[in-house]
Every structure is written in C-alpha cells, then in structure tokens.
Design an enzyme around this catalytic site. Structure first.
Site, PDB file in Angstrom:
ATOM      1  N   LYS A 199       0.889  -1.030  -0.091  1.00 42.21           N
ATOM      2  CA  LYS A 199       0.015  -0.003   0.126  1.00 42.21           C
ATOM      3  C   LYS A 199       0.803   1.249  -0.088  1.00 42.21           C
ATOM      4  CE  LYS A 199      -3.910   2.666   2.349  1.00 42.21           C
ATOM      5  NZ  LYS A 199      -4.504   2.217   3.497  1.00 42.21           N
ATOM      6  N   LYS A 253      -2.240  -1.624  -3.986  1.00 39.64           N
ATOM      7  CA  LYS A 253      -2.891  -0.358  -3.867  1.00 39.64           C
ATOM      8  C   LYS A 253      -2.293   1.050  -4.013  1.00 39.64           C
ATOM      9  CE  LYS A 253      -5.984   1.903  -0.744  1.00 39.64           C
ATOM     10  NZ  LYS A 253      -6.534   1.845   0.760  1.00 39.64           N
TER      11      LYS A 253
HETATM   12  C1  PBG Z   1      -7.269   3.727   5.125  1.00 37.78           C
HETATM   13  C2  PBG Z   1      -7.650   3.427   4.066  1.00 37.78           C
HETATM   14  C3  PBG Z   1      -7.534   4.297   3.000  1.00 37.78           C
HETATM   15  C4  PBG Z   1      -7.971   3.912   1.773  1.00 37.78           C
HETATM   16  C5  PBG Z   1      -8.542   2.518   2.300  1.00 37.78           C
HETATM   17  N1  PBG Z   1      -8.208   2.401   3.241  1.00 37.78           N
HETATM   18  C6  PBG Z   1      -6.771   5.725   2.829  1.00 37.78           C
HETATM   19  C7  PBG Z   1      -5.545   6.047   3.455  1.00 37.78           C
HETATM   20  O1  PBG Z   1      -4.667   5.071   3.734  1.00 37.78           O
HETATM   21  O2  PBG Z   1      -5.574   7.108   3.725  1.00 37.78           O
HETATM   22  C8  PBG Z   1      -8.041   4.608   0.461  1.00 37.78           C
HETATM   23  C9  PBG Z   1      -8.995   3.904  -0.461  1.00 37.78           C
HETATM   24  C10 PBG Z   1      -9.144   4.620  -1.449  1.00 37.78           C
HETATM   25  O3  PBG Z   1      -8.680   5.844  -1.756  1.00 37.78           O
HETATM   26  O4  PBG Z   1     -10.107   4.277  -2.318  1.00 37.78           O
HETATM   27  N2  PBG Z   1      -7.081   2.611   6.211  1.00 37.78           N
END
Ligand code: PBG
Length: 332
Positions: A199, A253
């Site tokens: 991520k 992601k």
């Molecule tokens: C946070 C989380 C995020 C997303 C999914 N879980 C955002 C972040 O890490 O700030 C983002 C998903 C998206 O942008 O569609 N745990």
C-alpha cells in the site's frame, strides 16, 4: 488487394467482434469484482460524495439494499468503510473495537440479508482517529506495536460480528501474524486475512478521505508507514512477511499506477492477489467523463481489464455494481 508479400497478418484475428472475443486473453466477470461501500450512522439514506460522483455514504438500510443489488449481479464481496461522527473519534480510536459500533451492526445486517455475500472489513484506525492516522500517535509518532495491539482487538471484534475477511490496511509491521494469532485463539480460524501488502503513500486516496472525513490532521502524513512510490523491491519484502505471517490474500494499492507491482507479486507468489482501483483513480475518470473529455464506459472497462491482465485475481472498484449491471453477465 495485396501489395506486400506477408506471411503474418495479425489483423486477421481482429477483423470482427466474434474472432476478437474468441482470442481475447483477459476477460472481466462480475465474480472478479469487490464493491467498496461507505456507510454512516445518519438518517439520510444517501449522502452524496462530491469528489466521487455516483458514490454516497449510505445508512444501514441503503447499505443492505445495495448489497442485495451487488449480490444479484454476481459480485461476491463488499468492503465496508465507516464514516464516523466526530464525537466518536478519539486519539486512541477506541470506537474501532466497539462491538456495538456501526461496522459490526452493518456486518450483521448484511449477512442476514445476503448470507452468501462476503463482507470485508478494513482493519485500520483512521476513520476513528481524531488525528486521521491509521495508528496510535504519541508525540507526533505512529507507534507500531501499540497500534498492532489495537488492530488485533478491532479485527477480532469484526470477525466475531461475522466478517468473512478482515483486511488490515494500516501497514504496521507484524500485524498480519498478530491478527492471525488472535483470530485463531478466539475460535475464528475460518476468518480470512486479505493483507494490504503493498500500500503506497498515494495522492490518489484524496476523495476517500473526503468521503470519511479522515484526512490526517496536524501535519503528519502517512509516509512513515505507507510505502514510498519509488519502491518495488520493498513490495516483495512486504509480500514475503505477510505470507509468512499467514495472509490468505495480498493486495496492491492503488492499482493503475502500480501495475508493475501487481505483475511482480503475481510472478512471486501463488496466493491470490487483489488490486484496489482507488477513489482518485475513479474520480479522475468520472471528472474527465463529466467534462466530455473521456468516454467513461470505454475507459472504466479498459482500466479494469488492464488491472486483471497485470495479474490481479480480483479488483476493488467503486464501479463494481455499475460495471456488473451494465456490462457483465452473471457467471457463477
Ligand atoms: C485507510 C484506507 C485508505 C483507503 C482504504 N483504507 C486511505 C488512506 O490510507 O489514507 C483508500 C481507498 C481509496 O482511496 O479508495 N486505512
């Protein structure tokens, strides 16, 4: 009319829709898709999210109706994200493991209405943190091990509420193993773990943070835990650790800017890979389409097929229901 003396004419296999269908290497089906859903505890059935046209924060009733729709078109899973009232946010994010909270109530309602639909719960503290961080903050620092202790409580509560899959999206070290241990000792050995393995600290999460009002506050960004966009080998380290710790599935992601990472993981592991076509990727396409600059139908399908072609087994996308209803036949 032939002017060239060609042995190979690859265009022969592109001459009509039937032959193109016959030789297509990658196809998308509803069963590849996971619909993320934003939920809230309010009265309003739907509160539109301006930076994500077509998406809304749903109340419990509307969420269940949407799940029934998803299930009807053959989408196997939804992923839930709660919009939490600010009065329930705190520095230690304790609402995250409240067994009476919004998420466990939603899980129970969905499983009652559509038992076959898999419910994925996000394991991370940011929707509950008054600082908008995924972890426990002390003096401006995100503390890894204290955060893992909180995540373990959150994941156990979600499993006990009936979540089929828990998905740690926090990027703390050691959380997959700690969650697996806790679930097993709580008799939840069938609960699956989908690890957000690679991520990245991405600008493409902006609209998601609008949807949940979860943007980090106080100057600290998420770069001390989410991965640096310049790194690919590091994704393989994360993969190695997550699998060793017991992840059932792994995730990359965002998706489109990181297709090389999807491919690297695909070539390095046998476990299923999910890719998250995130809020900013969705918003870009919607915004350009609204201006008449891009053809939404063509571009969303091309984006999703590309993600699958790169090696993803399943895709989280806000367009899941729309795509399944409009373009895909149920295949289950
Ligand atoms: C946070 C989380 C995020 C997303 C999914 N879980 C955002 C972040 O890490 O700030 C983002 C998903 C998206 O942008 O569609 N745990």
């Amino acid at each position: 009319m032939t002017l060239l003396d060609l042995v190979h004419r690859p265009r022969r296999l592109r001459q009509n829709a039937s032959i193109r269908a016959l030789v297509r290497e990658t196809t998308l089906s509803a069963s590849d898709l996971i619909q993320p859903l934003f939920i809230h505890d309010g009265e309003a059935a739907e509160v539109a999210i301006p930076s994500m046209p077509g998406q809304a924060r749903l109340n419990l009733e509307a969420c269940v109706e949407t799940c029934v729709r998803a299930s009807r078109v053959g989408i196997p899973a939804v992923a839930l994200f709660p919009s939490v009232e600010s009065s329930r946010k705190s520095e230690d994010a304790r609402e995250a493991w409240n067994p009476e909270g919004l998420i466990p109530r939603a899980v129970k309602a969905i499983k009652k209405a559509c038992p076959e639909l898999l419910v994925i719960c996000d394991v991370a503290l940011d929707p509950y943190s008054s600082l908008g961080q995924d972890g426990v903050v002390r003096d401006g620092t995100i503390l890894n091990d204290l955060t893992v202790a909180a995540l373990v409580k959150q994941a156990r509560m979600q499993a006990e509420a009936g979540a089929d899959i828990v998905a740690p999206s926090d990027m703390m070290d050691g959380r997959v193993g700690a969650i697996r241990n806790e679930l097993d000792s709580a008799g939840q050995e069938s609960t699956m773990i989908l690890a957000y393995t690679a991520k990245y600290a991405s600008g493409f999460y902006g609209p998601f943070r609008d949807a949940l009002d979860s943007a980090p506050r106080g100057g600290t960004d998420k770069k001390t835990y989410q991965m640096d966009p310049g790194n690919a080998r590091e994704a393989l380290r994360e993969l190695y650790f997550d699998i060793q710790e017991g992840a059932d599935m792994v995730m990359v992601k965002p998706a489109l800017p990181y297709l090389d990472i999807v491919r690297e993981l695909r070539d390095s592991t046998e476990v299923p890979i999910a890719a998250y076509h995130v809020s900013g990727e969705y918003a870009m396409l919607k915004a350009a389409a609204q201006k008449g600059w891009l053809d939404w139908d063509a571009c969303i399908m091309e984006s999703l097929v590309s993600i699958k072609r790169a090696g993803a087994d399943c895709i989280l996308t806000y367009a899941a229901i729309e795509v399944a209803e409009r373009f895909l036949r149920k295949q289950r």
